[in-house]
Design a protein around this motif. Structure first.
Motif, PDB file in Angstrom:
ATOM      1  N   SER A 155       0.856  -1.180   0.000  1.00 14.49           N
ATOM      2  CA  SER A 155       0.000   0.000   0.000  1.00 14.49           C
ATOM      3  C   SER A 155       0.895   1.234   0.000  1.00 14.49           C
ATOM      4  CB  SER A 155      -0.908   0.005   1.219  1.00 14.49           C
ATOM      5  OG  SER A 155      -0.160   0.244   2.391  1.00 14.49           O
ATOM      6  N   ASP A 156       0.383   2.311  -0.549  1.00 10.32           N
ATOM      7  CA  ASP A 156       1.184   3.535  -0.640  1.00 10.32           C
ATOM      8  C   ASP A 156       1.611   4.025   0.744  1.00 10.32           C
ATOM      9  OD1 ASP A 156      -0.654   4.960  -3.459  1.00 10.32           O
ATOM     10  OD2 ASP A 156       1.015   3.546  -3.379  1.00 10.32           O
ATOM     11  N   SER A 157       0.793   3.774   1.756  1.00  9.06           N
ATOM     12  CA  SER A 157       1.066   4.306   3.090  1.00  9.06           C
ATOM     13  C   SER A 157       2.269   3.641   3.764  1.00  9.06           C
ATOM     14  CB  SER A 157      -0.162   4.153   3.980  1.00  9.06           C
ATOM     15  OG  SER A 157      -0.492   2.788   4.131  1.00  9.06           O
ATOM     16  N   VAL A 158       2.696   2.478   3.269  1.00  9.43           N
ATOM     17  CA  VAL A 158       3.810   1.783   3.921  1.00  9.43           C
ATOM     18  C   VAL A 158       5.016   1.598   2.999  1.00  9.43           C
ATOM     19  CG1 VAL A 158       2.171   0.550   5.389  1.00  9.43           C
ATOM     20  CG2 VAL A 158       3.107  -0.587   3.359  1.00  9.43           C
ATOM     21  N   LYS A 159       4.889   1.981   1.745  1.00 12.18           N
ATOM     22  CA  LYS A 159       6.010   1.818   0.813  1.00 12.18           C
ATOM     23  C   LYS A 159       7.250   2.525   1.332  1.00 12.18           C
ATOM     24  CE  LYS A 159       3.713   1.162  -3.639  1.00 12.18           C
ATOM     25  NZ  LYS A 159       3.314   1.796  -4.910  1.00 12.18           N
ATOM     26  N   GLY A 160       8.369   1.826   1.247  1.00  7.80           N
ATOM     27  CA  GLY A 160       9.633   2.388   1.711  1.00  7.80           C
ATOM     28  C   GLY A 160       9.881   2.197   3.186  1.00  7.80           C
ATOM     29  N   ARG A 161       8.873   1.781   3.938  1.00 10.79           N
ATOM     30  CA  ARG A 161       9.027   1.570   5.386  1.00 10.79           C
ATOM     31  C   ARG A 161       8.856   0.099   5.774  1.00 10.79           C
ATOM     32  NH1 ARG A 161       5.496   3.690   8.841  1.00 10.79           N
ATOM     33  NH2 ARG A 161       3.742   3.698   7.373  1.00 10.79           N
TER      34      ARG A 161
END
Length: 118
Positions: A60-66
């Motif tokens: 999901s965009d809200s967790v990308k990269g994290r």
């Protein structure tokens, strides 16, 4: 029957890390996609990350990269590494596995609470 057991949830400060695990057991022929979902109070359950049996991932965009989803095929286990946690990540996290056990079916775990304090 197919059983999923999640572990690794807990209380962490904002900016901290947690690693969730999801172990699949029981009687089945194979596991296809595995995914992590979450549900915050008063909100609908939402997809966090998914990984196919070939290792393709989607977030999901809200967790990308994290967040990073991974799986150990030999252990029938999926993981969710969560870094740089935010208060808005607070939710019950559920694991889902698409398995073939006679028929293709989606099996869910019981959920594990993740609480991020600000």
């Amino acid at each position: 029957q197919v059983h999923l057991v999640e572990s690794g949830g807990g209380l962490v400060q904002a900016g901290g890390t947690l690693r969730l695990s999801c172990a699949v057991s029981g009687s089945f022929y194979g596991i296809y996609d595995m995914g992590w979902y979450r549900q915050a109070p008063g909100k609908q359950r939402e997809l966090v990350a998914i990984i196919t049996n070939s290792g393709r991932t989607n977030y999901s965009d809200s967790v990308k990269g994290r967040f990073t989803i991974s799986r150990d095929v030999a252990k029938n286990t999926a993981y969710l590494q969560m870094n740089s946690l935010k208060s808005e990540d607070t939710a019950v996290y559920y694991c889902k596995a698409r398995v073939r056990a006679g028929v293709l079916t989606d099996a869910w775990g019981q959920g594990t609470q993740v609480t991020v304090s600000s």
